[in-house]
Design a protein around this motif. Sequence first.
Motif, PDB file in Angstrom:
ATOM      1  N   THR A  57       0.605  -1.540  -0.019  1.00  0.00           N
ATOM      2  CA  THR A  57       0.121   0.035   0.054  1.00  0.00           C
ATOM      3  C   THR A  57       1.059   1.443  -0.340  1.00  0.00           C
ATOM      4  OG1 THR A  57      -1.599   1.392   0.868  1.00  0.00           O
ATOM      5  CG2 THR A  57      -0.084  -0.110   2.615  1.00  0.00           C
ATOM      6  N   ASP A  58       0.857   2.371  -0.585  1.00  0.00           N
ATOM      7  CA  ASP A  58       1.796   3.697  -0.494  1.00  0.00           C
ATOM      8  C   ASP A  58       0.244   4.474  -0.686  1.00  0.00           C
ATOM      9  OD1 ASP A  58       3.879   3.748  -0.825  1.00  0.00           O
ATOM     10  OD2 ASP A  58       4.082   2.134  -2.337  1.00  0.00           O
ATOM     11  N   LEU A  59       0.920   5.724  -0.461  1.00  0.00           N
ATOM     12  CA  LEU A  59       0.029   6.839  -0.108  1.00  0.00           C
ATOM     13  C   LEU A  59       0.876   7.891  -1.268  1.00  0.00           C
ATOM     14  CD1 LEU A  59      -2.510   7.817   2.048  1.00  0.00           C
ATOM     15  CD2 LEU A  59      -0.733   8.511   3.705  1.00  0.00           C
ATOM     16  N   VAL A  61      -0.431  12.232  -1.451  1.00  0.00           N
ATOM     17  CA  VAL A  61      -0.575  13.522  -0.827  1.00  0.00           C
ATOM     18  C   VAL A  61       0.123  14.193  -1.983  1.00  0.00           C
ATOM     19  CG1 VAL A  61      -0.830  15.156   1.630  1.00  0.00           C
ATOM     20  CG2 VAL A  61       0.116  12.050   1.600  1.00  0.00           C
ATOM     21  N   HIS A  65       4.416  14.652  -2.684  1.00  0.00           N
ATOM     22  CA  HIS A  65       4.208  13.808  -3.820  1.00  0.00           C
ATOM     23  C   HIS A  65       4.236  14.321  -4.905  1.00  0.00           C
ATOM     24  CE1 HIS A  65       4.138  11.003   0.158  1.00  0.00           C
ATOM     25  NE2 HIS A  65       4.620  10.898  -0.538  1.00  0.00           N
ATOM     26  N   LEU A 144      -5.767  13.261  -1.544  1.00  0.00           N
ATOM     27  CA  LEU A 144      -4.806  12.593  -1.371  1.00  0.00           C
ATOM     28  C   LEU A 144      -5.159  11.186  -1.873  1.00  0.00           C
ATOM     29  CD1 LEU A 144      -3.381  11.899   1.956  1.00  0.00           C
ATOM     30  CD2 LEU A 144      -4.410  10.529   1.428  1.00  0.00           C
ATOM     31  N   SER A 146      -4.427   7.030  -1.804  1.00  0.00           N
ATOM     32  CA  SER A 146      -4.464   6.206  -0.752  1.00  0.00           C
ATOM     33  C   SER A 146      -4.486   4.365  -1.994  1.00  0.00           C
ATOM     34  CB  SER A 146      -4.736   5.563   0.525  1.00  0.00           C
ATOM     35  OG  SER A 146      -4.233   4.726   0.441  1.00  0.00           O
ATOM     36  N   THR A 148      -4.300   0.108  -3.157  1.00  0.00           N
ATOM     37  CA  THR A 148      -3.535  -1.140  -2.389  1.00  0.00           C
ATOM     38  C   THR A 148      -3.909  -2.080  -2.496  1.00  0.00           C
ATOM     39  OG1 THR A 148      -3.872  -0.840   0.099  1.00  0.00           O
ATOM     40  CG2 THR A 148      -3.998  -2.712  -0.076  1.00  0.00           C
TER      41      THR A 148
ATOM     42  N   ASP B 135       2.409   2.766   5.212  1.00  0.00           N
ATOM     43  CA  ASP B 135       2.666   3.829   4.981  1.00  0.00           C
ATOM     44  C   ASP B 135       2.906   4.928   5.633  1.00  0.00           C
ATOM     45  OD1 ASP B 135       4.456   5.102   3.065  1.00  0.00           O
ATOM     46  OD2 ASP B 135       3.380   4.973   1.825  1.00  0.00           O
ATOM     47  N   SER B 146      -5.449   5.782   6.232  1.00  0.00           N
ATOM     48  CA  SER B 146      -6.262   4.572   5.276  1.00  0.00           C
ATOM     49  C   SER B 146      -6.013   3.296   5.818  1.00  0.00           C
ATOM     50  CB  SER B 146      -5.395   5.403   3.798  1.00  0.00           C
ATOM     51  OG  SER B 146      -6.291   4.478   2.820  1.00  0.00           O
TER      52      SER B 146
END
Lengths: 349, 349
Positions: A57-59, A61, A65, A144, A146, A148, B135, B146
């Motif tokens: 998983t990565d977020l 923002v 980012h 944002l 998110s 997975t 993350d 999240s």
Amino acid sequence: MLEDKNKARTPLEKLGEFGLIDHLTKNFKINHPSSVKGIGDDAAVLDHSDKKTVLTTDLLVEGVHFDLSYMPLKHLGYKAVMVNLSDVYAMNAKATQITVSLAVSNRFPLEALEELYEGIALACKIYDVDLVGGDTTSSTKGMLISITALGEVAEADITYRSGAQANDLLVVTGDLGAAYMGFQVLEREKEVFKVNPNNQPDLSPYSYIVERQLKPEARRDIVHLLKKLGVKPTSMIDISDGLSSEILHLSKCSKVGCNLFEDKIPLDPTVITTCEEFKMDGTMVALSGGEDYELLFTIDQKDFDKIKGNPNLTVIGHMTEANEGNHLVTRANTKIPLTAQGWNSFTND
Amino acid sequence: MLEDKNKARTPLEKLGEFGLIDHLTKNFKINHPSSVKGIGDDAAVLDHSDKKTVLTTDLLVEGVHFDLSYMPLKHLGYKAVMVNLSDVYAMNAKATQITVSLAVSNRFPLEALEELYEGIALACKIYDVDLVGGDTTSSTKGMLISITALGEVAEADITYRSGAQANDLLVVTGDLGAAYMGFQVLEREKEVFKVNPNNQPDLSPYSYIVERQLKPEARRDIVHLLKKLGVKPTSMIDISDGLSSEILHLSKCSKVGCNLFEDKIPLDPTVITTCEEFKMDGTMVALSGGEDYELLFTIDQKDFDKIKGNPNLTVIGHMTEANEGNHLVTRANTKIPLTAQGWNSFTND
């Protein structure tokens, strides 16, 4: 600078939360037999059968980012998926499903989210993954994302970070530093645009590096290639934070050391010329730039003949005993300790 | 009003991104055999073996879903996990893993995140789930959490929203509306506090409803109870957005209608007295309040004897043919069409 001010704007509150999810996901089809149930219940139902499930998983923002002043929303959606798939491929797995959660402020109209989901849909189509869930809500500021991602892999094929042995060869895919130099160019053009909004930048000399920043590709092809070549890496990681940081992860997890040879680090000619223009050092950019989404792996020396000469793969060093430490062997043949200067969202501006 | 201003404050940039993740997750143990590999590689590796995997994700945004002026961070961490597990249990599954992604502005010191993770750890311990990934990044404003939750379930046990039949009984667990009335009390005390910060509110008469708002519990016990009673619901959903919205989901997915009886809706005495105090209607609060995290399900009438008299379960209505529509049958025995007035983050303040 890429925004079209004349587009239709439908406020999000017109659709409501369920209406919005339905609208954005209605054209997504379920393709994998392992996706038993996708969007539309309390949870998705998956069946990876006799395979193992990998999960990452990565977020992302806004303002941390990504910068929407030069990042088209469709590219952003595509990139957000790539960032996650890259981690799945780094396990030597096949990516099969994603969930997408989104928080957006009311400055975004429906049409903006449609563009974002176009990019997500394109990534799903090209990389053959099913969108099976997510959540959509408002934020008090900005956007944002998110994501997975899930994949499947036979137990015997999994490549952890921890399997490298002393004398294994260190191999990298593609070339490094391009995404970071693309970022430098885009940031410069943004400053020029602030001073003179009528100035249309000519980005054509930089098209390769700008595309690597805005629309990276995850290396699914490498997972297929390695299978075809009959090579199972002893360890593998994806390069998101810069080469040196990733090498140190492999070394630490595998309890080995590493010698990395500066003259072997693959750099695209555009990276070299842009580095000259920006008075930056290409090696430093490859070591610390990040966002390459290439794969870094180690192989037993006996597998060298299988990969030799493949244009996608470059041997850049070899692993050593742990007590020898991690070093960059420079072009002048001096050894410098490798340090992680990867990106840190808590300290970098 | 619950914040301790004298606590130690360690800025997040001191640890960096990897240091922060390591620090926050170092005390989490992996317990499930299905968690083959947890935190520490590109992806977690899971093995749900011959079971199906269920997968759900929820996003909680500061200022939209929670208010840190009265929500202790430990409770927030706990609640964020509950919100997700509730969806897993609504599939009649066993929750096994979660990932936690976090975006926080630099106004939060390390100690704040430690409190948040204490709540997450407590939830993982009590509900027997493994934290296997996540993350952590900075945000430009506020906190965003999240969470993705996974579970496992035998194919024959899965309860979708779509299996209800006409004449099935509609059953709800626990009682409704308490979390919403707890929210009303906390919002009122927040306003009082703004006017007079020295005023210490006496929340003891409201302890049940305040706890339901700040520290809800997901109904894992019901999944166990139903198994013990030998009852497989024909359809099931969790109540996060208010009873009426969830009933309409079941009806729509199952292609049936519903008669809900007002006098059967279970309300705690504290909800009734607090509704009187706030001049609100208890039925409306149960129908539209949300955040109850109870389970709503349908059973075949032949299973009624198995659940009869169980204090956790209340029959509140029955399903009908689709063309009869969805109605609330009031205490005065009039029929009012059910409409969804569940919470919508894009329109509610």
